[in-house]
Design an enzyme around this catalytic site. Structure first.
Site, PDB file in Angstrom:
ATOM      1  N   PHE A 194      51.283  35.818  31.152  1.00  0.00           N
ATOM      2  CA  PHE A 194      52.350  36.132  32.118  1.00  0.00           C
ATOM      3  C   PHE A 194      52.037  35.673  33.530  1.00  0.00           C
ATOM      4  CE2 PHE A 194      49.592  39.825  32.912  1.00  0.00           C
ATOM      5  CZ  PHE A 194      49.656  39.898  34.296  1.00  0.00           C
ATOM      6  N   LYS A 227      55.145  28.928  23.180  1.00  0.00           N
ATOM      7  CA  LYS A 227      55.474  30.357  23.059  1.00  0.00           C
ATOM      8  C   LYS A 227      54.998  31.007  24.360  1.00  0.00           C
ATOM      9  CE  LYS A 227      54.360  34.115  22.402  1.00  0.00           C
ATOM     10  NZ  LYS A 227      54.565  35.142  23.473  1.00  0.00           N
ATOM     11  N   GLU A 234      56.369  36.832  26.816  1.00  0.00           N
ATOM     12  CA  GLU A 234      57.695  37.460  26.745  1.00  0.00           C
ATOM     13  C   GLU A 234      58.024  38.213  28.036  1.00  0.00           C
ATOM     14  OE1 GLU A 234      54.940  38.072  25.140  1.00  0.00           O
ATOM     15  OE2 GLU A 234      54.879  40.031  24.158  1.00  0.00           O
ATOM     16  N   SER A 276      44.287  36.939  27.314  1.00  0.00           N
ATOM     17  CA  SER A 276      43.152  37.863  27.402  1.00  0.00           C
ATOM     18  C   SER A 276      42.120  37.547  26.315  1.00  0.00           C
ATOM     19  CB  SER A 276      43.656  39.293  27.250  1.00  0.00           C
ATOM     20  OG  SER A 276      44.292  39.441  25.999  1.00  0.00           O
ATOM     21  N   CYS A 300      43.194  34.517  36.619  1.00  0.00           N
ATOM     22  CA  CYS A 300      41.948  34.477  35.846  1.00  0.00           C
ATOM     23  C   CYS A 300      40.809  33.966  36.708  1.00  0.00           C
ATOM     24  CB  CYS A 300      42.117  33.579  34.637  1.00  0.00           C
ATOM     25  SG  CYS A 300      42.442  31.892  35.109  1.00  0.00           S
ATOM     26  N   GLU A 327      37.389  43.524  32.786  1.00  0.00           N
ATOM     27  CA  GLU A 327      38.389  42.829  33.603  1.00  0.00           C
ATOM     28  C   GLU A 327      39.489  43.824  33.978  1.00  0.00           C
ATOM     29  OE1 GLU A 327      41.108  39.958  31.698  1.00  0.00           O
ATOM     30  OE2 GLU A 327      40.789  38.632  33.408  1.00  0.00           O
TER      31      GLU A 327
HETATM   32  P1  NAD Z   1      47.761  38.439  26.636  1.00  0.00           P
HETATM   33  O1  NAD Z   1      46.525  38.066  25.897  1.00  0.00           O
HETATM   34  O2  NAD Z   1      48.271  39.822  26.513  1.00  0.00           O
HETATM   35  O3  NAD Z   1      48.998  37.492  26.184  1.00  0.00           O
HETATM   36  C1  NAD Z   1      48.863  36.096  26.119  1.00  0.00           C
HETATM   37  C2  NAD Z   1      49.804  35.564  25.048  1.00  0.00           C
HETATM   38  O4  NAD Z   1      49.410  36.091  23.781  1.00  0.00           O
HETATM   39  C3  NAD Z   1      51.255  35.950  25.269  1.00  0.00           C
HETATM   40  O5  NAD Z   1      52.065  34.846  24.974  1.00  0.00           O
HETATM   41  C4  NAD Z   1      51.465  37.089  24.294  1.00  0.00           C
HETATM   42  O6  NAD Z   1      52.793  37.158  23.803  1.00  0.00           O
HETATM   43  C5  NAD Z   1      50.507  36.766  23.168  1.00  0.00           C
HETATM   44  N1  NAD Z   1      49.996  37.966  22.500  1.00  0.00           N
HETATM   45  C6  NAD Z   1      49.755  39.166  23.084  1.00  0.00           C
HETATM   46  N2  NAD Z   1      49.297  40.037  22.170  1.00  0.00           N
HETATM   47  C7  NAD Z   1      49.236  39.383  20.993  1.00  0.00           C
HETATM   48  C8  NAD Z   1      48.821  39.751  19.680  1.00  0.00           C
HETATM   49  N3  NAD Z   1      48.377  40.977  19.392  1.00  0.00           N
HETATM   50  N4  NAD Z   1      48.892  38.824  18.708  1.00  0.00           N
HETATM   51  C9  NAD Z   1      49.330  37.584  18.972  1.00  0.00           C
HETATM   52  N5  NAD Z   1      49.736  37.185  20.198  1.00  0.00           N
HETATM   53  C10 NAD Z   1      49.677  38.066  21.201  1.00  0.00           C
HETATM   54  O7  NAD Z   1      47.514  38.038  28.170  1.00  0.00           O
HETATM   55  P2  NAD Z   1      48.436  38.355  29.427  1.00  0.00           P
HETATM   56  O8  NAD Z   1      48.338  39.806  29.734  1.00  0.00           O
HETATM   57  O9  NAD Z   1      49.752  37.717  29.280  1.00  0.00           O
HETATM   58  O10 NAD Z   1      47.642  37.523  30.546  1.00  0.00           O
HETATM   59  C11 NAD Z   1      46.568  38.024  31.274  1.00  0.00           C
HETATM   60  C12 NAD Z   1      45.243  37.591  30.676  1.00  0.00           C
HETATM   61  O11 NAD Z   1      45.180  36.168  30.612  1.00  0.00           O
HETATM   62  C13 NAD Z   1      44.046  37.997  31.523  1.00  0.00           C
HETATM   63  O12 NAD Z   1      43.033  38.463  30.678  1.00  0.00           O
HETATM   64  C14 NAD Z   1      43.639  36.710  32.216  1.00  0.00           C
HETATM   65  O13 NAD Z   1      42.274  36.640  32.597  1.00  0.00           O
HETATM   66  C15 NAD Z   1      43.948  35.711  31.163  1.00  0.00           C
HETATM   67  N6  NAD Z   1      44.112  34.376  31.710  1.00  0.00           N
HETATM   68  C16 NAD Z   1      43.096  33.484  31.505  1.00  0.00           C
HETATM   69  C17 NAD Z   1      43.192  32.229  32.038  1.00  0.00           C
HETATM   70  C18 NAD Z   1      42.089  31.229  31.826  1.00  0.00           C
HETATM   71  O14 NAD Z   1      42.289  30.081  32.170  1.00  0.00           O
HETATM   72  N7  NAD Z   1      40.949  31.601  31.271  1.00  0.00           N
HETATM   73  C19 NAD Z   1      44.324  31.856  32.783  1.00  0.00           C
HETATM   74  C20 NAD Z   1      45.349  32.783  32.962  1.00  0.00           C
HETATM   75  C21 NAD Z   1      45.223  34.054  32.414  1.00  0.00           C
END
Ligand code: NAD
Length: 498
Positions: free
Chosen positions: A148, A172, A175, A225, A280, A382
């Site tokens: 997000f 994808k 959401e 994450s 991140c 985090e």
């Molecule tokens: P998230 O892991 O909750 O979601 C990321 C994606 O995975 C979304 O599209 C979501 O719909 C999907 N998803 C979520 N739960 C799922 C599940 N159980 N099964 C399958 N798909 C699932 O992350 P977020 O809250 O959207 O973003 C924040 C996180 O992203 C933080 O931990 C941040 O550090 C990380 N991030 C990392 C980088 C990097 O380059 N390393 C960059 C940006 C964000």
């Protein structure tokens, strides 16, 4: 209420009976709904991308690059609209939204160089009248799953390079922030991208699991994450796919006693509290070497935090917006409560902040903890919010040992005037992206982005030269044309230069 759908085969599409609420985090209100794609909708998108692949991989590379060039121009023309969507759904300030969009456009600019970076290597006369060369060939249907916090930039870490390399793509997006991806899809079509080459399916776990299981999907780029990154990597690779999965972070900045402290404090303010700490690469730990510098840093941070302008992302003077959702606000507030329980000293408490005209928004003021120790959960985990932890150590080695022992290894930075200390740090630190007096060392588009340890699963980093490797398959071709009617007898020894 407006229900956002998907973008499949060059047009808006419905699909899925379930929906999710999309919020305006500054107002704390539901602003729209988004359809959550079911298995059949995702499979349609994969089928469309799969059917579009052969023609697109055979399209001359220069023509593919020209689409990217027109797309870059359209992104610039529509920048205001895109930034507004990003701010409305994510909460970040408009200037911050513009910053991420510009960094995304830089990847599109790099992708315009596809005819150059896909050239391969050629060797003449590797044997008598034998020539040999390598090609980088497209792999097929590629999937991007994104978080997000960067609704335009992180998707653009992926699809411009994948598409320029001749692949087709299914995105994808998160959401929580579905609109930017849909607008970017429309602009790609306007730029002349053939239908089916780029598709967007909005959705949640059902959509992701369908993408992970489908044999027509060749590769997956994920950013999010760490627990989900691990899941995507394990499931995707078990299903025979190429996967890069970028995860979470806990980024430390070391402030050495000889640092330009005013510069370091200004840098820390932006890196810790910009985007409400939801980056991140955000700095969430300041490791001060010696009590003298720690006292000065804490005092100056406290003074600056009292001036921090928190408000709606659309307010012209806002420096920090709200957190993404009510749940995330509760989670981050919970960490502030926990830090107090764990015995850290809460120097600035942002929990009581109220933003006039936006009392229902998911706002939290900037928080500052001093005397944080490595055993505390606020240090180990985090938080992903506007919470900076100050840890005090006695020397540079102790600061580096702390960083090297941490689970995450995304970004880090040292503030110093000492070249030897800086060189030792950059050489020995176990982190993928390192700054010397640079708090957010996010690589430019012609290098690649990626952390170490639990911040990345997979071998190749995002965008830049690594993306060419990730989104292509190398093929070696060795060619001989017998000439002058010369025929060789059968050779049973392994071919070599005698
Ligand atoms: P998230 O892991 O909750 O979601 C990321 C994606 O995975 C979304 O599209 C979501 O719909 C999907 N998803 C979520 N739960 C799922 C599940 N159980 N099964 C399958 N798909 C699932 O992350 P977020 O809250 O959207 O973003 C924040 C996180 O992203 C933080 O931990 C941040 O550090 C990380 N991030 C990392 C980088 C990097 O380059 N390393 C960059 C940006 C964000």
């Amino acid at each position: 209420m407006n229900i956002l759908g998907h973008f499949i085969n060059g047009q808006a599409a419905d699909g899925g009976t379930r929906t999710a609420d999309v919020y305006n985090p500054a107002l704390g209100q539901i602003s729209k709904q988004v359809a959550l794609a079911d298995k059949a909708t995702v499979e349609t998108a994969i089928e469309v991308a799969s059917s579009a692949f052969q023609a697109w991989r055979d399209t001359p590379t220069l023509k593919r690059a020209q689409v990217m060039f027109r797309y870059k121009q359209l992104l610039e023309q529509h920048a205001d609209a895109l930034c507004r969507l990003i701010t409305e759904e994510n909460g970040k300030t408009l200037s911050d939204a513009r910053g991420e969009l510009l960094r995304g456009i830089e990847v599109v600019e790099y992708a315009c160089g596809a005819p150059e970076f896909l050239k391969g290597e050629h060797s003449r006369n590797v044997g008598p009248a034998i020539d040999s060369w390598s090609e980088f060939q497209a792999i097929g249907v590629v999937v991007g799953i994104t978080p997000f916090n960067f609704p335009s930039m992180v998707p653009m870490w992926m699809f411009p390079m994948a598409i320029a390399c001749g692949n087709t793509f299914v995105l994808k997006p998160s959401e929580k922030v579905p609109s930017a991806a849909l607008l970017m899809a429309e602009l790609l079509t306007e730029a002349g991208l053939p239908d089916g080459v780029f598709n967007v399916v909005n959705g949640d776990k059902e959509a992701v699991d369908t993408l992970l299981a489908d044999p027509r999907v060749e590769a997956i780029s994920f950013v999010g994450s760490t627990p989900i990154a691990k899941y995507i990597y394990a499931t995707g690779t078990a299903n025979g796919k190429r996967v890069q999965a970028l995860g979470g972070a806990k980024n430390h900045a070391i402030i050495m006693p000889d640092a330009d402290v005013d510069n370091a404090v200004n840098a820390l303010m932006g890196a810790a509290y910009g985007s409400c700490g939801e980056r991140c690469m955000a700095i969430s730990v300041a490791v001060c070497v010696g009590d003298e510098v720690a006292d000065i840093v804490v005092d100056k941070l406290q003074a600056q935090l009292s001036q921090l302008k928190v408000g709606k992302g659309t307010d012209a003077d806002a420096e920090m917006g709200p957190l993404i959702t009510a749940q995330h606000l509760q989670k981050v507030r919970g960490y502030v409560d926990l830090g107090v329980e764990e015995g850290a000293s809460l120097v600035v408490d942002g929990r009581e902040l109220e933003v006039s005209g936006a009392q229902q928004g998911y706002f939290l003021g900037g928080c500052l903890f001093d005397r944080v120790t490595a055993d505390m959960r606020i240090y180990r985990e985090e938080i992903f919010g506007p919470v900076l932890c100050v840890v005090r150590v006695e020397n540079q080695q102790a600061a580096m040992d702390l960083i090297n022992a941490h689970e995450f290894g995304n970004g880090t930075c040292i503030f110093t005037r000492d070249g030897e200390a800086a060189r030792y740090f950059s050489d020995k630190i176990q982190v993928g992206m390192v700054g010397i007096n640079v708090p957010l060392p996010v690589p430019v588009a012609y290098h690649s982005f990626g952390g170490w340890k639990s911040s990345l699963f997979g071998d190749l980093h995002a965008y830049g030269p690594d993306a060419v490797r990730f989104y292509t398959r190398r093929k070696m071709i060795t060619q001989r044309w017998p000439s002058g009617g010369v025929r060789e007898g059968a050779q049973f020894a392994f071919p070599s230069m005698k």
